[in-house]
Design a protein around this motif. Structure first.
Motif, short mmCIF file in Angstrom:
data_model
loop_
_atom_site.label_atom_id
_atom_site.label_comp_id
_atom_site.label_asym_id
_atom_site.label_seq_id
_atom_site.Cartn_x
_atom_site.Cartn_y
_atom_site.Cartn_z
N THR A 149 21.04 19.89 85.34
CA THR A 149 21.29 18.80 86.29
C THR A 149 20.56 19.05 87.60
N ASP A 168 16.94 18.34 87.03
CA ASP A 168 16.73 16.89 86.96
C ASP A 168 16.72 16.27 88.36
N ARG A 169 17.67 16.68 89.19
CA ARG A 169 17.74 16.13 90.56
C ARG A 169 16.51 16.54 91.37
N ARG A 170 16.04 17.73 91.16
CA ARG A 170 14.83 18.19 91.86
C ARG A 170 13.62 17.34 91.45
N SER A 171 13.51 17.07 90.15
CA SER A 171 12.40 16.26 89.67
C SER A 171 12.48 14.83 90.20
N GLU A 172 13.71 14.29 90.21
CA GLU A 172 13.88 12.92 90.72
C GLU A 172 13.42 12.80 92.17
N ARG A 173 13.52 13.86 92.92
CA ARG A 173 13.14 13.85 94.33
C ARG A 173 11.67 14.22 94.53
N GLY A 174 10.98 14.51 93.43
CA GLY A 174 9.57 14.87 93.53
C GLY A 174 9.33 16.24 94.15
#
Length: 206
Positions: A21, A24-30
């Motif tokens: 998770t 995923d959150r890190r990727s969502e924020r670029g």
């Protein structure tokens, strides 16, 4: 490179959810950091016995039903490892290399092998190809035990409660920060996101 330290067992489904998770959150924020430095919290050593695959299966059923239906696609009770030490032989080798990216990628690869591919990472012949993908040689049994116990000792000194326990670079200490875990009247697991999950995410990436 910024890091978040995580004390976790390779075979802990709550750690798998927490780690995936955050990534995923890190990727969502670029973003590309902080990276996760995953340390050993060896539940089979702490509890004095292997993890029960049926108990793990019940936890996974609750996790899939409530918070992460996209994970645990390959989990198999029959193939669940009887030990995490062979996997820790690889994670300890990665930690010795001192590369935060490598440490995270190896830790996630081993957990994906268990929970998404249904592989028995308790067997050396299963983890050796995973180690080879990263150019690593698993540590021998003596060196692995020493590395695992060193992490366990340090975790106890720092107040680790269980798997997973996160330490943010601003001094924050968070045990299983994303999940609220309980049981209903008949003993079934009930799992939901904690109300302060977003506060934890902001603490990590803010």
């Amino acid at each position: 490179m910024r890091t978040v330290e995580v004390f976790a067992d390779v075979l802990c489904p709550f750690a798998h959810v927490g780690l995936r998770t955050l990534i995923d959150r890190r990727s969502e924020r670029g973003l590309t950091e902080p990276r996760l430095r995953i340390r050993a919290w060896p539940l089979e050593v702490i509890n004095g016995k292997p993890l029960d695959p049926h108990h793990i299966g019940a936890e996974i059923s609750a996790l899939r039903a409530s918070v992460r239906p996209d994970l645990f696609a390959g989990f198999s009770v029959d193939a669940f490892p009887s030990t995490s030490m062979a996997a820790f032989a690889v994670t300890a080798a990665a930690d010795r290399a001192g590369d935060p990216v490598l440490v995270e990628e190896v830790g996630i690869a081993l957990r994906n092998a268990v929970f998404e591919e249904g592989l028995d990472v308790g067997r050396p012949e299963v983890v050796e190809p995973i180690a080879g993908r990263f150019g690593l040689e698993p540590l021998d049994a003596e060196a692995t035990s020493a590395a695992v116990h060193a992490d366990w000792d340090e975790g106890r000194i720092r107040g680790v409660i269980g798997s997973p326990h996160f330490f943010t670079d601003d001094g924050g200490s968070w045990f299983c920060p994303g999940l609220n875990i309980s049981r209903d009247d008949v003993g079934n697991f009930v799992i939901a996101w904690k109300q302060d999950t977003e506060a934890f995410v902001e603490r990590v990436f803010g």
